[in-house]
Design an enzyme around this catalytic site. Structure first.
Site, PDB file in Angstrom:
ATOM      1  N   HIS A  16      -0.153  -6.379 -17.851  1.00  0.00           N
ATOM      2  CA  HIS A  16      -0.105  -5.230 -18.776  1.00  0.00           C
ATOM      3  C   HIS A  16      -1.502  -4.720 -19.125  1.00  0.00           C
ATOM      4  O   HIS A  16      -1.754  -4.279 -20.249  1.00  0.00           O
ATOM      5  CB  HIS A  16       0.637  -5.590 -20.066  1.00  0.00           C
ATOM      6  CG  HIS A  16       2.083  -5.949 -19.860  1.00  0.00           C
ATOM      7  ND1 HIS A  16       3.107  -5.049 -19.985  1.00  0.00           N
ATOM      8  CD2 HIS A  16       2.662  -7.125 -19.523  1.00  0.00           C
ATOM      9  CE1 HIS A  16       4.260  -5.650 -19.746  1.00  0.00           C
ATOM     10  NE2 HIS A  16       4.026  -6.913 -19.455  1.00  0.00           N
ATOM     11  N   ASN A  36       9.950  -4.513 -23.225  1.00  0.00           N
ATOM     12  CA  ASN A  36       9.782  -3.758 -21.986  1.00  0.00           C
ATOM     13  C   ASN A  36      10.760  -2.591 -21.958  1.00  0.00           C
ATOM     14  O   ASN A  36      11.669  -2.517 -22.801  1.00  0.00           O
ATOM     15  CB  ASN A  36      10.059  -4.666 -20.775  1.00  0.00           C
ATOM     16  CG  ASN A  36       8.862  -5.535 -20.399  1.00  0.00           C
ATOM     17  OD1 ASN A  36       7.740  -5.297 -20.840  1.00  0.00           O
ATOM     18  ND2 ASN A  36       9.112  -6.544 -19.585  1.00  0.00           N
TER      19      ASN A  36
HETATM   20 FE1  HDE Z   1       4.220 -10.941 -21.563  1.00  0.00          FE
HETATM   21  N1  HDE Z   1       2.256 -11.397 -21.688  1.00  0.00           N
HETATM   22  N2  HDE Z   1       4.628 -12.824 -20.922  1.00  0.00           N
HETATM   23  N3  HDE Z   1       6.217 -10.487 -21.308  1.00  0.00           N
HETATM   24  N4  HDE Z   1       3.883  -9.078 -22.158  1.00  0.00           N
HETATM   25  C1  HDE Z   1       1.287 -10.559 -22.076  1.00  0.00           C
HETATM   26  O1  HDE Z   1      -0.402 -11.131 -23.590  1.00  0.00           O
HETATM   27  C2  HDE Z   1       3.753 -13.850 -20.967  1.00  0.00           C
HETATM   28  C3  HDE Z   1       7.210 -11.332 -20.943  1.00  0.00           C
HETATM   29  C4  HDE Z   1       4.790  -8.107 -22.418  1.00  0.00           C
HETATM   30  O2  HDE Z   1       0.510  -4.094 -24.875  1.00  0.00           O
HETATM   31  C5  HDE Z   1      -0.043 -11.245 -22.243  1.00  0.00           C
HETATM   32  O3  HDE Z   1      -1.954 -10.109 -24.874  1.00  0.00           O
HETATM   33  C6  HDE Z   1       4.403 -15.083 -20.578  1.00  0.00           C
HETATM   34  C7  HDE Z   1       8.488 -10.771 -21.200  1.00  0.00           C
HETATM   35  C8  HDE Z   1       4.130  -6.913 -22.861  1.00  0.00           C
HETATM   36  O4  HDE Z   1      -0.799  -5.771 -25.349  1.00  0.00           O
HETATM   37  C9  HDE Z   1       0.266 -12.707 -21.895  1.00  0.00           C
HETATM   38  C10 HDE Z   1       5.694 -14.745 -20.302  1.00  0.00           C
HETATM   39  C11 HDE Z   1       8.241  -9.535 -21.727  1.00  0.00           C
HETATM   40  C12 HDE Z   1       2.770  -7.216 -22.862  1.00  0.00           C
HETATM   41  C13 HDE Z   1       1.748 -12.644 -21.594  1.00  0.00           C
HETATM   42  C14 HDE Z   1       5.832 -13.318 -20.532  1.00  0.00           C
HETATM   43  C15 HDE Z   1       6.813  -9.379 -21.783  1.00  0.00           C
HETATM   44  C16 HDE Z   1       2.655  -8.580 -22.424  1.00  0.00           C
HETATM   45  C17 HDE Z   1      -1.175 -10.619 -21.491  1.00  0.00           C
HETATM   46  C18 HDE Z   1       6.820 -15.644 -19.816  1.00  0.00           C
HETATM   47  C19 HDE Z   1       9.265  -8.459 -22.144  1.00  0.00           C
HETATM   48  C20 HDE Z   1       1.634  -6.283 -23.206  1.00  0.00           C
HETATM   49  C21 HDE Z   1      -2.125 -10.102 -22.530  1.00  0.00           C
HETATM   50  C22 HDE Z   1       7.042 -16.785 -20.621  1.00  0.00           C
HETATM   51  C23 HDE Z   1      10.139  -8.873 -23.187  1.00  0.00           C
HETATM   52  C24 HDE Z   1       1.380  -6.265 -24.690  1.00  0.00           C
HETATM   53  C25 HDE Z   1      -1.529 -10.412 -23.790  1.00  0.00           C
HETATM   54  C26 HDE Z   1       0.265  -5.303 -25.001  1.00  0.00           C
HETATM   55  C27 HDE Z   1       1.437  -9.251 -22.334  1.00  0.00           C
HETATM   56  C28 HDE Z   1       2.433 -13.747 -21.306  1.00  0.00           C
HETATM   57  C29 HDE Z   1       7.050 -12.622 -20.299  1.00  0.00           C
HETATM   58  C30 HDE Z   1       6.222  -8.164 -22.286  1.00  0.00           C
HETATM   59  C31 HDE Z   1      -0.531 -13.312 -20.748  1.00  0.00           C
HETATM   60  C32 HDE Z   1       3.739 -16.438 -20.486  1.00  0.00           C
HETATM   61  C33 HDE Z   1       9.849 -11.425 -20.957  1.00  0.00           C
HETATM   62  C34 HDE Z   1       4.791  -5.594 -23.237  1.00  0.00           C
HETATM   63  O5  HDE Z   1       0.022 -13.543 -22.970  1.00  0.00           O
END
Ligand code: HDE
Length: 711
Positions: free
Chosen positions: A91, A164
């Protein structure tokens, strides 16, 4: 019309619709503490020393070497050298805006969260939209899931809804997330492709991991190439809990639905836009907000009583599943709008730090294993991205309510903590700050007391094992043109995969289990044989779910749609007046586009200012094209740029309006007339028809016709 027709006129008229900003929220005030350097103050170093020369470094003589004692040069360059921070691992590419949320009445039936139960509060919010795969500088319009993260600055603390634009996810357990991300990201040996999933490692992974089938299906649908960010849905994906004031819990799933309806690009447009305007989505959002066309969403929840947890044919904790709205309808709980752009992209959009673990009393987690891993990951990632544990003190991340505790020091500490006692219990500071029992008014957070009883075990529940029935439900719920786009998208993406065995595995082992017809169509395009699967996979409990199709989200009005009006010398200025009035009335963004940026002359000598040059503002930016009438229409239609403009708009299934009396126009242009090609002398006669076409956005019947024409 003797004076100039300019875009600023449209803007100023639209500004009349701008909601009153005088009632500024606390967050707005807080962020307005931002330093304004555009003043008549002196230029200084960061130590406050006034600078007398910002053009020349200190040298030993006019042609001599630079002196290391030049502390002004060194400070400036050092700061510059460290301007970049690590981008988000996923993202990275995003855009944000401020707004507010307001609850509807009656939500205290389900939750005690203050911002959801007091309809009189406008809770400040910040929303960040993003793509998943590409780096910070990648294009906006790539095929990808969109992140839709909302920070609510509530009086009880910050609540982050990090969702999302699709309701399901690729993997069921957080431990698989790094594998998935490594597979979709640019390949390690070439760092290609940027911003796309059409490559071997992605398809290798998803064809080996059937739990991804449902989400991949969404990613191959039109949902993954949105027309703009104002017209995407949002989903919390996981099941959460609401807790009411009696500590009674229910399961919920968050949904947010745009008032503007849903709309998508066509694939050819998406690809062209990635080159012609890689900032297409962020520009659209910025401009809409600047013009007072504030996007709005309704927040809702699907509610499931605790005792009904097991009453579905899928597991509520499985993030690869939706609850079809036919089974549990959405209860609307409030609305939010975005009404203010950021002042500084880095300070706000880049430094905002979301975390699904930021919740407030009245909301709680479920045991979804994907959610559980996320609760750890987001704060952890900020430590390297934002350089330490004090990122909550950055203005965009600070709560608007007071916060006090005994955490101290660390990198980038901005607070000057007074007092001696940074521990608890203490008698020196009267034991302050103190814990607040959850039962008190505005009480402390207490986790829902779910009974947990189990073996320590690394095992997926059997109830997570059906991977195809909802992928099938999704495909079968789409309109025929949407299904065709899914076939086209699988075909396109897999055609980019170099290894034949990966292509075959996706088609034969994944798609064939979802829908045989889909597999056969894709297989035929790629030259892969498909046989019916051996196993008889489970069917979803319903055959179709209406609101999975984007066709279920046609907006009531056309606010914010964009129309190109092609004008040339001798254009009929009266026609332009009528079109502009219509656009103001409908809150449509109408741009007068000229062959060059120079003004053109109207038929009675009026000077008409350009909003843009036809070559620089291609039809892919707009939702419809109008050719204004005038005395030299023949010359206009001989113009290659104008012709290309028309053909492209036609090809992308947009309404095309020709004003004038050229009855043989379509023949002349070799275009097949249809419901979206409007030929009229007076714009007033087609205005309503154009509105209806714009509401529905594309002329889908034309696509079917175009597909029928042999290549
Ligand atoms: Fe994320 N995700 N994600 N994700 N995600 C990040 O956090 C992560 C997941 C989502 O505009 C990171 O600050 C793991 C689902 C959005 O700043 C990180 C897992 C959904 C954004 C991270 C998921 C998301 C992130 C990268 C599985 C939808 C952007 C930078 C366990 C419900 C937020 C940060 C923004 C961002 C980890 C799965 C949505 C790496 C480990 C499911 C919208 O921490």
């Amino acid at each position: 019309m003797n004076d100039n027709i300019t875009d600023s006129k449209i803007k100023s008229a639209l500004a009349g619709n701008t909601p009153d900003k005088s009632n500024e929220t606390e967050k707005t005030k807080q962020l307005d503490l931002v330093r304004n350097d555009a003043t008549n103050e002196a230029l200084t170093t960061n130590q406050g020393v006034k600078i007398s020369d910002n053009q020349n470094s200190l040298r030993a003589g006019v042609r001599g070497s630079t002196l290391i004692e030049d502390f002004i040069l060194r400070e400036k360059i050092t700061h510059f050298d460290h301007e970049r921070i690590p981008e988000r691992i996923v993202h990275a590419r995003g855009v944000g805006a401020h707004g507010y949320f307001q609850a509807y009445e009656g939500n205290e039936r389900f939750t005690k969260a203050g911002f959801l139960t007091d309809p009189n509060i406008q809770t400040p919010i910040f929303v960040r939209f993003s793509t998943v795969q590409g780096p910070r500088g990648s294009a906006d319009t790539v095929r990808d899931i969109r992140g839709f993260a909302i920070k609510f600055y509530t009086q009880e603390g910050n609540f982050d809804l990090v969702g999302n634009n699709v309701p399901v996810f690729f993997v069921q357990d957080g431990i698989k997330f790094p594998d998935f991300v490594h597979a979709v990201k640019p390949e390690p040996h070439t760092e290609m492709p940027t911003g796309g999933s059409a490559h071997d490692t992605f398809w290798d992974f998803v064809s080996l991991v059937p739990e991804s089938a449902h989400t991949v299906m969404w990613a191959m649908s039109d949902r993954a190439i949105p027309r703009n960010l104002r017209s995407i849905q949002g989903f919390g994906v996981h099941t959460f809990r609401f807790i009411d004031e009696h500590e009674k819990a229910c399961f919920i799933k968050f949904h947010w639905t745009p008032k503007q309806g849903l709309s998508a690009l066509v694939w050819d447009e998406a690809q062209k836009l990635a080159g012609k305007d890689p900032d297409f989505h962020r520009r659209d959002l910025y401009e809409a907000i600047e013009q007072g066309l504030y996007p709005e969403w309704e927040l809702g929840v699907q509610i499931v009583a605790e005792e009904d947890e097991m009453s579905f044919d899928f597991d509520l904790l499985d993030p690869t599943k939706i609850i079809p709205e036919e089974l549990v309808p959405i209860t609307p709980i409030g609305k939010f709008i975005l009404n203010r752009n950021v002042d500084n992209f880095f300070a706000e959009t880049e430094q905002i730090a979301f975390c699904p673990g930021h919740i407030v009393p009245g909301i709680d987690f479920s045991n979804d294993p994907l959610l559980q891993a996320r609760l750890f990951s987001y704060t952890d990632t900020q430590l390297s991205r934002l350089g330490g544990p004090n990122f909550h003190q950055i203005p965009i991340n600070r709560p608007v309510c007071p916060f006090h505790n005994h955490q101290r020091d660390a990198m980038h500490q901005h607070e000057i903590h007074k007092g001696q006692a940074s521990y608890q219990p203490n008698s020196i500071d009267n034991n302050w700050p103190i814990e607040v029992p959850s039962a008190a008014q505005n009480g402390g957070f207490e986790s829902y007391q779910e009974r947990i009883d189990g073996h320590k075990i690394r095992q997926r529940s059997e109830s997570f094992s059906d991977h195809f029935s909802q992928a099938r439900l999704y495909y079968q719920s789409l309109a025929p043109h949407e299904q065709k786009h899914v076939v086209d998208a699988y075909t396109f993406e897999l055609s980019k995969v170099q290894r034949a065995h990966i292509r075959a595995r996706e088609v034969q082992e994944i798609l064939a289990n979802i829908d045989l017809d889909l597999a056969q169509q894709v297989g035929q395009n790629l030259g892969i044989d498909v046989v019916p699967p051996q196993e008889n996979y489970k069917q979803a409990s319903i055959e179709k779910s209406e609101r999975l199709s984007m066709q279920a989200f046609i907006p009531d009005d056309i606010q914010g749609r964009k129309v190109a009006v092609l004008i040339h010398d001798q254009v009929n200025a009266e026609t332009l007046r009528v079109i502009i009035n219509w656009s103001l009335q409908e809150n449509v963004i109408a741009h007068l586009l000229t062959p060059m940026l120079a003004p053109v002359k109207g038929s009675r000598g009026e000077v008409i200012t350009s909003d843009g040059m036809q070559k620089a503002e291609p039809s892919i930016i707009y939702d419809a094209v109008i050719i204004a009438d005038g005395d030299n229409l023949d010359t206009v239609l001989a113009d290659g740029v104008t012709k290309h403009y028309l053909f492209e708009a036609y090809k992308h299934l947009k309404p095309v309006v020709f004003l004038g009396n050229k009855v043989d126009l379509f023949d002349q242009l070799s275009l097949t007339p249809d419901e979206g090609t409007l030929l009229q002398e007076d714009f007033r006669n087609v205005a309503e028809k154009l509105k209806q076409l714009l509401r529905h956005h594309r002329i889908w019947s034309r696509e079917a016709l175009m597909n029928a024409i042999p290549a």
